[in-house]
Design a protein around this motif. Structure first.
Motif, PDB file in Angstrom:
ATOM      1  N   ILE A  61       1.351  11.729   2.752  1.00  0.00           N
ATOM      2  CA  ILE A  61       0.991  12.423   3.985  1.00  0.00           C
ATOM      3  C   ILE A  61       1.484  13.862   3.901  1.00  0.00           C
ATOM      4  O   ILE A  61       2.654  14.104   3.628  1.00  0.00           O
ATOM      5  N   HIS A  97       1.233  -3.487   7.288  1.00  0.00           N
ATOM      6  CA  HIS A  97       1.051  -2.039   7.424  1.00  0.00           C
ATOM      7  C   HIS A  97       2.246  -1.347   8.098  1.00  0.00           C
ATOM      8  O   HIS A  97       2.085  -0.303   8.721  1.00  0.00           O
ATOM      9  N   TYR A 135       0.798   1.068  10.650  1.00  0.00           N
ATOM     10  CA  TYR A 135      -0.115   2.163  10.322  1.00  0.00           C
ATOM     11  C   TYR A 135      -1.546   1.658  10.460  1.00  0.00           C
ATOM     12  O   TYR A 135      -1.788   0.454  10.431  1.00  0.00           O
ATOM     13  N   ALA A 152      -3.738  12.703   5.108  1.00  0.00           N
ATOM     14  CA  ALA A 152      -3.170  11.492   4.508  1.00  0.00           C
ATOM     15  C   ALA A 152      -4.176  10.887   3.550  1.00  0.00           C
ATOM     16  O   ALA A 152      -5.382  10.934   3.792  1.00  0.00           O
ATOM     17  N   ARG A 153      -3.639  10.326   2.456  1.00  0.00           N
ATOM     18  CA  ARG A 153      -4.521   9.683   1.483  1.00  0.00           C
ATOM     19  C   ARG A 153      -3.745   8.618   0.727  1.00  0.00           C
ATOM     20  O   ARG A 153      -2.511   8.699   0.615  1.00  0.00           O
ATOM     21  N   PRO A 154      -4.439   7.624   0.232  1.00  0.00           N
ATOM     22  CA  PRO A 154      -3.752   6.592  -0.550  1.00  0.00           C
ATOM     23  C   PRO A 154      -3.312   7.152  -1.900  1.00  0.00           C
ATOM     24  O   PRO A 154      -3.937   8.065  -2.444  1.00  0.00           O
ATOM     25  N   SER A 169      -6.654   1.997   7.306  1.00  0.00           N
ATOM     26  CA  SER A 169      -6.960   3.005   6.291  1.00  0.00           C
ATOM     27  C   SER A 169      -6.061   4.213   6.518  1.00  0.00           C
ATOM     28  O   SER A 169      -5.920   4.675   7.648  1.00  0.00           O
ATOM     29  N   PRO A 170      -5.459   4.748   5.467  1.00  0.00           N
ATOM     30  CA  PRO A 170      -4.627   5.936   5.648  1.00  0.00           C
ATOM     31  C   PRO A 170      -5.408   7.120   6.206  1.00  0.00           C
ATOM     32  O   PRO A 170      -4.841   7.990   6.854  1.00  0.00           O
ATOM     33  N   TYR A 171      -6.719   7.112   5.988  1.00  0.00           N
ATOM     34  CA  TYR A 171      -7.534   8.212   6.495  1.00  0.00           C
ATOM     35  C   TYR A 171      -7.545   8.237   8.025  1.00  0.00           C
ATOM     36  O   TYR A 171      -7.868   9.249   8.631  1.00  0.00           O
ATOM     37  N   GLU A 198       0.857  -1.179   0.000  1.00  0.00           N
ATOM     38  CA  GLU A 198       0.000   0.000   0.000  1.00  0.00           C
ATOM     39  C   GLU A 198       0.892   1.227   0.000  1.00  0.00           C
ATOM     40  O   GLU A 198       2.024   1.183   0.495  1.00  0.00           O
ATOM     41  N   ILE A 216       0.999   5.603   0.572  1.00  0.00           N
ATOM     42  CA  ILE A 216       0.314   6.726   1.215  1.00  0.00           C
ATOM     43  C   ILE A 216       1.104   8.005   0.982  1.00  0.00           C
ATOM     44  O   ILE A 216       2.339   8.018   1.044  1.00  0.00           O
TER      45      ILE A 216
END
Length: 101
Positions: free
Chosen positions: A6, A27, A59, A74-76, A62-64, A2, A4
């Motif tokens: 930030i 994660h 982490y 933060a977002r993917p 979810s990055p959110y 995944e 991310i």
């Protein structure tokens, strides 16, 4: 894997303004790039080494979950976006670790 992005909306001068992070299946950070307002960057993991600087703490799923309004956004991002950014870095990361005193 995944990936991310930030953005640290409020941060000290010595702290990164932005980070690009690759997470493994648990994660945890596998690679990370920190960008500073003054133009310096640090790359950790992979071909850049310094893997001891990667966070051992997982982490959120979810990055959110990292988001804090007015502080952290933060977002993917896609793996392709991360890789494109990663391979645009200088041959060696710039910053305090590379300074010769």
């Amino acid at each position: 894997m995944e990936y991310i992005y930030i953005s640290y909306l409020t941060h000290e001068e010595d702290d990164p303004a932005e980070s690009y992070v690759e997470l493994d299946e648990t994660h945890r950070e596998r690679r990370r790039v920190d960008l500073y307002d003054n133009g310096m960057c640090f790359a950790y993991g992979g071909i850049y080494g310094y893997s001891e600087a990667l966070s051992k703490t997982p982490y959120p799923e979810s990055p959110y979950g990292l988001n804090r309004p007015g502080e952290v956004d933060a977002r993917p991002i896609s793996g392709e976006a991360f890789e494109a950014f990663w391979f645009q870095l200088p041959e060696r990361p710039t910053g305090f670790m590379d300074a010769i005193f």
